[in-house]
Scaffold this active site. Structure first.
Site, PDB file in Angstrom:
ATOM      1  N   HIS A 185     -10.978 -18.132  -5.965  1.00 13.44           N
ATOM      2  CA  HIS A 185     -10.614 -19.550  -5.861  1.00 13.44           C
ATOM      3  C   HIS A 185     -10.125 -19.832  -4.450  1.00 13.44           C
ATOM      4  O   HIS A 185      -9.256 -19.113  -3.940  1.00 13.44           O
ATOM      5  CB  HIS A 185      -9.520 -19.906  -6.877  1.00 13.44           C
ATOM      6  CG  HIS A 185      -9.150 -21.353  -6.865  1.00 13.44           C
ATOM      7  ND1 HIS A 185     -10.081 -22.359  -7.071  1.00 13.44           N
ATOM      8  CD2 HIS A 185      -7.965 -21.979  -6.650  1.00 13.44           C
ATOM      9  CE1 HIS A 185      -9.484 -23.533  -6.974  1.00 13.44           C
ATOM     10  NE2 HIS A 185      -8.204 -23.332  -6.724  1.00 13.44           N
ATOM     11  N   GLU A 225     -12.901 -14.801   1.941  1.00 13.38           N
ATOM     12  CA  GLU A 225     -13.324 -14.649   0.542  1.00 13.38           C
ATOM     13  C   GLU A 225     -14.206 -13.421   0.358  1.00 13.38           C
ATOM     14  O   GLU A 225     -14.050 -12.668  -0.613  1.00 13.38           O
ATOM     15  CB  GLU A 225     -14.102 -15.878   0.088  1.00 13.38           C
ATOM     16  CG  GLU A 225     -13.279 -17.124  -0.132  1.00 13.38           C
ATOM     17  CD  GLU A 225     -14.074 -18.222  -0.789  1.00 13.38           C
ATOM     18  OE1 GLU A 225     -15.242 -18.445  -0.408  1.00 13.38           O
ATOM     19  OE2 GLU A 225     -13.535 -18.847  -1.725  1.00 13.38           O
ATOM     20  N   GLY A 227     -24.125 -18.520  -3.482  1.00  9.39           N
ATOM     21  CA  GLY A 227     -24.016 -17.097  -3.778  1.00  9.39           C
ATOM     22  C   GLY A 227     -23.612 -16.228  -2.614  1.00  9.39           C
ATOM     23  O   GLY A 227     -23.962 -15.040  -2.579  1.00  9.39           O
ATOM     24  N   HIS A 243     -18.097 -23.737 -13.975  1.00 12.97           N
ATOM     25  CA  HIS A 243     -17.989 -24.181 -15.372  1.00 12.97           C
ATOM     26  C   HIS A 243     -16.698 -23.606 -15.944  1.00 12.97           C
ATOM     27  O   HIS A 243     -16.445 -22.391 -15.847  1.00 12.97           O
ATOM     28  CB  HIS A 243     -19.195 -23.669 -16.175  1.00 12.97           C
ATOM     29  CG  HIS A 243     -19.095 -23.908 -17.651  1.00 12.97           C
ATOM     30  ND1 HIS A 243     -19.405 -25.118 -18.247  1.00 12.97           N
ATOM     31  CD2 HIS A 243     -18.705 -23.102 -18.656  1.00 12.97           C
ATOM     32  CE1 HIS A 243     -19.206 -25.030 -19.549  1.00 12.97           C
ATOM     33  NE2 HIS A 243     -18.794 -23.819 -19.826  1.00 12.97           N
ATOM     34  N   ILE A 244     -15.906 -24.455 -16.551  1.00 11.20           N
ATOM     35  CA  ILE A 244     -14.658 -23.990 -17.169  1.00 11.20           C
ATOM     36  C   ILE A 244     -15.010 -23.313 -18.492  1.00 11.20           C
ATOM     37  O   ILE A 244     -15.566 -23.954 -19.389  1.00 11.20           O
ATOM     38  CB  ILE A 244     -13.698 -25.163 -17.398  1.00 11.20           C
ATOM     39  CG1 ILE A 244     -13.320 -25.801 -16.045  1.00 11.20           C
ATOM     40  CG2 ILE A 244     -12.440 -24.693 -18.131  1.00 11.20           C
ATOM     41  CD1 ILE A 244     -12.532 -27.081 -16.158  1.00 11.20           C
ATOM     42  N   ASN A 294     -11.907 -14.323 -10.984  1.00 12.04           N
ATOM     43  CA  ASN A 294     -12.469 -15.507 -10.327  1.00 12.04           C
ATOM     44  C   ASN A 294     -11.954 -15.616  -8.894  1.00 12.04           C
ATOM     45  O   ASN A 294     -10.771 -15.337  -8.628  1.00 12.04           O
ATOM     46  CB  ASN A 294     -12.060 -16.770 -11.104  1.00 12.04           C
ATOM     47  CG  ASN A 294     -12.498 -18.052 -10.411  1.00 12.04           C
ATOM     48  OD1 ASN A 294     -13.693 -18.260 -10.189  1.00 12.04           O
ATOM     49  ND2 ASN A 294     -11.533 -18.884 -10.036  1.00 12.04           N
TER      50      ASN A 294
END
Ligand SMILES: Nc1nc2c(c(=O)[nH]1)N[C@@H](CN(C=O)c1ccc(C(=O)N[C@@H](CCC(=O)O)C(=O)O)cc1)CN2
Ligand SMILES: NCC(=O)N[C@@H]1O[C@H](COP(=O)([O-])[O-])[C@@H](O)[C@H]1O
Length: 263
Positions: A159, A228, A27, A115-116, A157
């Site tokens: 990545h 990020e 997190g 999770h997709i 998202n």
């Protein structure tokens, strides 16, 4: 001041902007969002839900330790399937969508969410597919008349790779090894919109991350994560500004609830 003098009336205070953040692990990206709440980086914005698919995710501790504490939820796929014989991965995804939609977020951020999510999850978030609120008692007339409806709620998202590079899990390790083998000459990170095809949604912010031949993955990863933590906040603000722009006078990031009406 005389009773007859006009009082200055302030424009209606804008409703706060609401974030739901989905996590699976430490997190640190969530922490960047927590720290940015209600600052010029993320003005008038609160995280209203942190949802994890792993009970041990430290991000849940970050949420409950925040000030004020952030509501959390947990739902893992395998326990869900065990406790609901006959239910499918898609049913699980719809339950995830219910949990998220109930929090009424303006934007959903996948921050290390491993999770997709299925098209049906995304359809609910787009507002194209109403779902019953199973938390209500069966037969409750409200439930029949008022299924959960929403959206569209954008989903984004983070990545740890450049667009089209190393889609899927373990992207940091795969990218690092490919660079050290001379197969790629640049690496980076991006925040993208989430579509059914994994990591193929429209990139919102893309940043290259410098890497050197021979440097350890730990040194590279530390550099990557610090990038990020910047772009996840920037991208979240960008999408919030798309769906719930701040009124021109509200750019200072201070919580409008903190302003005191002046006589
Ligand atoms: N429909 C989409 N779902 C998700 C996206 C997306 O772009 N579209 N992004 C991912 C995040 N992610 C990479 O950024 C990613 C996460 C996890 C996986 C994966 O293979 N997950 C496996 C389970 C792995 C595990 O539990 O360790 C799975 O879901 O079966 C691929 C890519 C988030 N979701
Ligand atoms: N494919 C998704 C993926 O690999 N996501 C990555 O998981 C890490 C989560 O870290 P965090 O839990 O400390 O935010 C981050 O590096 C994020 O880019």
């Amino acid at each position: 001041m005389s009773a007859s003098s006009p009082t200055t009336s302030h424009p209606a205070l804008p409703r706060r902007r609401r974030l739901a953040v989905l996590i699976s692990g430490s997190g640190t990206n969530l922490q960047a969002l927590i720290d940015a709440q209600n600052t010029p980086a993320l003005p008038n914005t609160s995280i209203v839900l942190v949802l994890s698919n792993r009970k041990a995710a430290h991000g849940l501790v970050r949420a409950t330790s925040a000030s004020p504490p952030i509501p959390t939820a947990y739902l893992a796929l395998q326990p869900y399937l065990r406790h609901n014989p006959g239910k499918t991965r898609e049913d699980y995804d719809l339950e995830l969508a219910r949990i998220v939609v109930r929090a009424k977020p303006d934007v959903v951020v996948l921050a290390g969410w491993m999770h997709i999510v299925s098209e049906s999850f995304l359809e609910v978030l787009r507002g194209h597919h109403k779902i019953e609120d199973e938390s209500r008692t069966p037969g409750d007339s409200d439930n029949d008349e008022n299924p959960i409806s929403t959206g569209p709620i954008p989903v984004i998202n983070i990545h740890p790779a450049l667009p089209g590079q190393f889609d899927g899990a373990n992207a940091i390790q795969r990218g690092y090894e490919a660079f050290q083998r001379g197969e790629v000459d640049r690496l980076g990170v991006m925040v993208h919109r989430v579509v059914a095809e994994v990591d193929r949604g429209e990139p919102l912010i893309v940043r290259e991350v410098p890497i050197e031949k021979g440097e350890s993955i730990e040194v590279y990863e530390e550099r990557l994560h610090s990038v990020e933590w910047e772009i996840i906040v920037q991208a979240t603000k960008r999408v919030l500004d798309e769906v719930k722009p701040m009124p021109p006078s509200e750019g200072n990031g201070i919580d409008s609830d903190d302003r005191v009406e002046k006589p």
